[in-house]
Scaffold this motif. Sequence first.
Motif, PDB file in Angstrom:
ATOM      1  N   LEU A 120       0.978  -1.350   0.274  1.00  0.00           N
ATOM      2  CA  LEU A 120       0.192   0.130   0.123  1.00  0.00           C
ATOM      3  C   LEU A 120       1.138   1.316   0.158  1.00  0.00           C
ATOM      4  O   LEU A 120       1.678   1.156   0.755  1.00  0.00           O
ATOM      5  N   ASN A 121       0.331   2.541  -0.722  1.00  0.00           N
ATOM      6  CA  ASN A 121       1.090   3.797  -0.651  1.00  0.00           C
ATOM      7  C   ASN A 121       0.856   4.378   0.689  1.00  0.00           C
ATOM      8  O   ASN A 121      -0.578   4.740   0.786  1.00  0.00           O
ATOM      9  N   THR A 122       1.046   4.532   1.737  1.00  0.00           N
ATOM     10  CA  THR A 122       1.383   4.981   2.643  1.00  0.00           C
ATOM     11  C   THR A 122       0.904   6.472   2.722  1.00  0.00           C
ATOM     12  O   THR A 122       0.890   7.157   3.372  1.00  0.00           O
ATOM     13  N   THR A 123       1.307   7.496   1.354  1.00  0.00           N
ATOM     14  CA  THR A 123       0.840   8.559   1.248  1.00  0.00           C
ATOM     15  C   THR A 123      -0.706   8.817   0.628  1.00  0.00           C
ATOM     16  O   THR A 123      -1.280   9.905   0.915  1.00  0.00           O
ATOM     17  N   THR A 124      -0.845   8.178   0.206  1.00  0.00           N
ATOM     18  CA  THR A 124      -2.043   8.007  -0.413  1.00  0.00           C
ATOM     19  C   THR A 124      -3.422   7.430   1.031  1.00  0.00           C
ATOM     20  O   THR A 124      -4.557   7.788   1.007  1.00  0.00           O
ATOM     21  N   THR A 125      -3.009   6.368   1.271  1.00  0.00           N
ATOM     22  CA  THR A 125      -3.829   5.525   2.150  1.00  0.00           C
ATOM     23  C   THR A 125      -3.854   5.825   3.524  1.00  0.00           C
ATOM     24  O   THR A 125      -2.344   5.631   4.540  1.00  0.00           O
ATOM     25  N   ARG A 126      -4.821   6.597   4.370  1.00  0.00           N
ATOM     26  CA  ARG A 126      -4.391   6.875   5.780  1.00  0.00           C
ATOM     27  C   ARG A 126      -4.118   5.350   6.665  1.00  0.00           C
ATOM     28  O   ARG A 126      -5.073   4.445   6.353  1.00  0.00           O
ATOM     29  N   GLN A 127      -4.045   5.551   7.642  1.00  0.00           N
ATOM     30  CA  GLN A 127      -3.885   5.007   8.946  1.00  0.00           C
ATOM     31  C   GLN A 127      -4.987   4.739   9.083  1.00  0.00           C
ATOM     32  O   GLN A 127      -4.981   2.700   9.511  1.00  0.00           O
ATOM     33  N   ASP A 128      -5.915   5.332  10.002  1.00  0.00           N
ATOM     34  CA  ASP A 128      -7.258   5.024  10.559  1.00  0.00           C
ATOM     35  C   ASP A 128      -8.034   4.268   9.009  1.00  0.00           C
ATOM     36  O   ASP A 128      -8.804   3.284   9.267  1.00  0.00           O
ATOM     37  N   ALA A 129      -7.677   4.278   7.836  1.00  0.00           N
ATOM     38  CA  ALA A 129      -8.181   3.508   6.756  1.00  0.00           C
ATOM     39  C   ALA A 129      -7.948   2.463   6.732  1.00  0.00           C
ATOM     40  O   ALA A 129      -8.573   1.404   6.184  1.00  0.00           O
ATOM     41  N   LEU A 130      -6.984   1.778   6.517  1.00  0.00           N
ATOM     42  CA  LEU A 130      -6.576   0.059   6.479  1.00  0.00           C
ATOM     43  C   LEU A 130      -7.024  -0.112   7.931  1.00  0.00           C
ATOM     44  O   LEU A 130      -6.801  -1.365   7.971  1.00  0.00           O
ATOM     45  N   VAL A 131      -6.570   0.854   9.205  1.00  0.00           N
ATOM     46  CA  VAL A 131      -7.130  -0.603   9.990  1.00  0.00           C
ATOM     47  C   VAL A 131      -8.692  -0.626  10.037  1.00  0.00           C
ATOM     48  O   VAL A 131      -9.311  -1.422   9.961  1.00  0.00           O
ATOM     49  N   ALA A 132      -9.034   0.438   9.505  1.00  0.00           N
ATOM     50  CA  ALA A 132     -11.173   0.050   9.200  1.00  0.00           C
ATOM     51  C   ALA A 132     -11.426  -1.041   8.665  1.00  0.00           C
ATOM     52  O   ALA A 132     -11.595  -2.183   8.544  1.00  0.00           O
ATOM     53  N   ASP A 133     -10.246  -1.255   7.144  1.00  0.00           N
ATOM     54  CA  ASP A 133     -10.565  -2.350   5.946  1.00  0.00           C
ATOM     55  C   ASP A 133     -10.160  -4.259   6.654  1.00  0.00           C
ATOM     56  O   ASP A 133     -10.532  -4.476   6.614  1.00  0.00           O
ATOM     57  N   LEU A 134      -8.814  -3.356   7.596  1.00  0.00           N
ATOM     58  CA  LEU A 134      -8.592  -4.817   8.332  1.00  0.00           C
ATOM     59  C   LEU A 134      -9.796  -4.933   9.723  1.00  0.00           C
ATOM     60  O   LEU A 134      -9.637  -6.154   9.292  1.00  0.00           O
ATOM     61  N   THR A 135     -10.426  -4.595  10.034  1.00  0.00           N
ATOM     62  CA  THR A 135     -12.004  -4.602  11.175  1.00  0.00           C
ATOM     63  C   THR A 135     -12.469  -4.995  10.249  1.00  0.00           C
ATOM     64  O   THR A 135     -13.367  -5.959  10.746  1.00  0.00           O
ATOM     65  N   ALA A 136     -13.501  -4.643   9.034  1.00  0.00           N
ATOM     66  CA  ALA A 136     -14.054  -4.973   8.073  1.00  0.00           C
ATOM     67  C   ALA A 136     -13.700  -6.532   7.670  1.00  0.00           C
ATOM     68  O   ALA A 136     -14.677  -6.985   7.165  1.00  0.00           O
ATOM     69  N   LEU A 137     -12.116  -6.295   7.745  1.00  0.00           N
ATOM     70  CA  LEU A 137     -12.156  -8.218   7.416  1.00  0.00           C
ATOM     71  C   LEU A 137     -11.988  -9.230   8.050  1.00  0.00           C
ATOM     72  O   LEU A 137     -12.731 -10.124   8.079  1.00  0.00           O
ATOM     73  N   GLY A 138     -12.178  -8.608   9.691  1.00  0.00           N
ATOM     74  CA  GLY A 138     -12.482  -9.173  10.214  1.00  0.00           C
ATOM     75  C   GLY A 138     -11.372  -9.710  11.679  1.00  0.00           C
ATOM     76  O   GLY A 138     -11.873 -10.396  12.488  1.00  0.00           O
ATOM     77  N   LEU A 139     -10.513  -8.946  11.606  1.00  0.00           N
ATOM     78  CA  LEU A 139      -9.557  -9.092  12.404  1.00  0.00           C
ATOM     79  C   LEU A 139     -10.380  -7.753  13.436  1.00  0.00           C
ATOM     80  O   LEU A 139     -10.074  -6.873  13.381  1.00  0.00           O
ATOM     81  N   PRO A 140      -9.263  -8.680  14.533  1.00  0.00           N
ATOM     82  CA  PRO A 140      -9.435  -7.651  15.432  1.00  0.00           C
ATOM     83  C   PRO A 140      -9.225  -6.459  15.833  1.00  0.00           C
ATOM     84  O   PRO A 140      -8.100  -6.483  15.216  1.00  0.00           O
ATOM     85  N   GLY A 141     -10.148  -5.575  16.602  1.00  0.00           N
ATOM     86  CA  GLY A 141      -9.352  -4.184  16.432  1.00  0.00           C
ATOM     87  C   GLY A 141      -8.049  -4.241  16.982  1.00  0.00           C
ATOM     88  O   GLY A 141      -7.280  -3.249  16.735  1.00  0.00           O
ATOM     89  N   GLY A 142      -7.488  -4.712  17.930  1.00  0.00           N
ATOM     90  CA  GLY A 142      -6.324  -4.339  18.323  1.00  0.00           C
ATOM     91  C   GLY A 142      -5.027  -5.283  17.415  1.00  0.00           C
ATOM     92  O   GLY A 142      -4.278  -4.723  17.880  1.00  0.00           O
ATOM     93  N   PHE A 143      -5.319  -6.418  16.841  1.00  0.00           N
ATOM     94  CA  PHE A 143      -4.891  -7.061  15.672  1.00  0.00           C
ATOM     95  C   PHE A 143      -4.697  -6.607  14.939  1.00  0.00           C
ATOM     96  O   PHE A 143      -3.515  -5.474  14.252  1.00  0.00           O
TER      97      PHE A 143
END
Length: 196
Positions: free
Chosen positions: A91-114
């Motif tokens: 992922l390009n870190t300049t165009t993708t924000r950290q909170d958007a990545l965390v939201a994608d991962l939690t939508a994937l089913g990964l628990p929030g802390g992970f």
Amino acid sequence: MAALESQSHVFPARVPAEVRTLVKATHTMDKAVFRRLIKIALGYLQGGGAEQEAAITHLCGASQANTEEQVMSVCVQYSGVISLLRAVLRLNTTTTRQDALVADLTALGLPGGFAVDVGRVVYGAARPDIDRQLIASSPSLPTLAHMSWRVDVTISTRVVDKAIGTTREFAAFTGEDCFLIQGRNMMRLFCPAGIL
């Protein structure tokens, strides 16, 4: 339009099977084990080999994976972490924000802390070092270090034998000391034995 906005940045097409298995396992997994898996997978991606194999064997012993099925489960989770890290490190870190990545991962089913732990790997202070080591350990083609060439043309001066003869010489030296020589009707590649 809404379908494009809700599309995952991490896995746009489909989620690999090993990542789905990892996501299911994270609901019962200890956070320390997940962090250890991330650390071992980063070492593997950065070019480690035997050290990571020993670490995953140690992790199987530490998590009391006694049966073959439990060991296989840890190995599949490990491969899921590797696939997940490969995807998020692309992922390009300049165009993708950290909170958007965390939201994608939690939508994937990964628990929030992970998901936050994975986000720290991507957006953390060690990311330039990780990228540098990934580039250094990735396979690459030889680079051209030096090139020289020459063309000789010989013209006969006798009236009967008007013949033109050319000789081409070309030498290219790569960064790994391989070189290529091309003459009149020949072409040779010379490399030290350890390169090929």
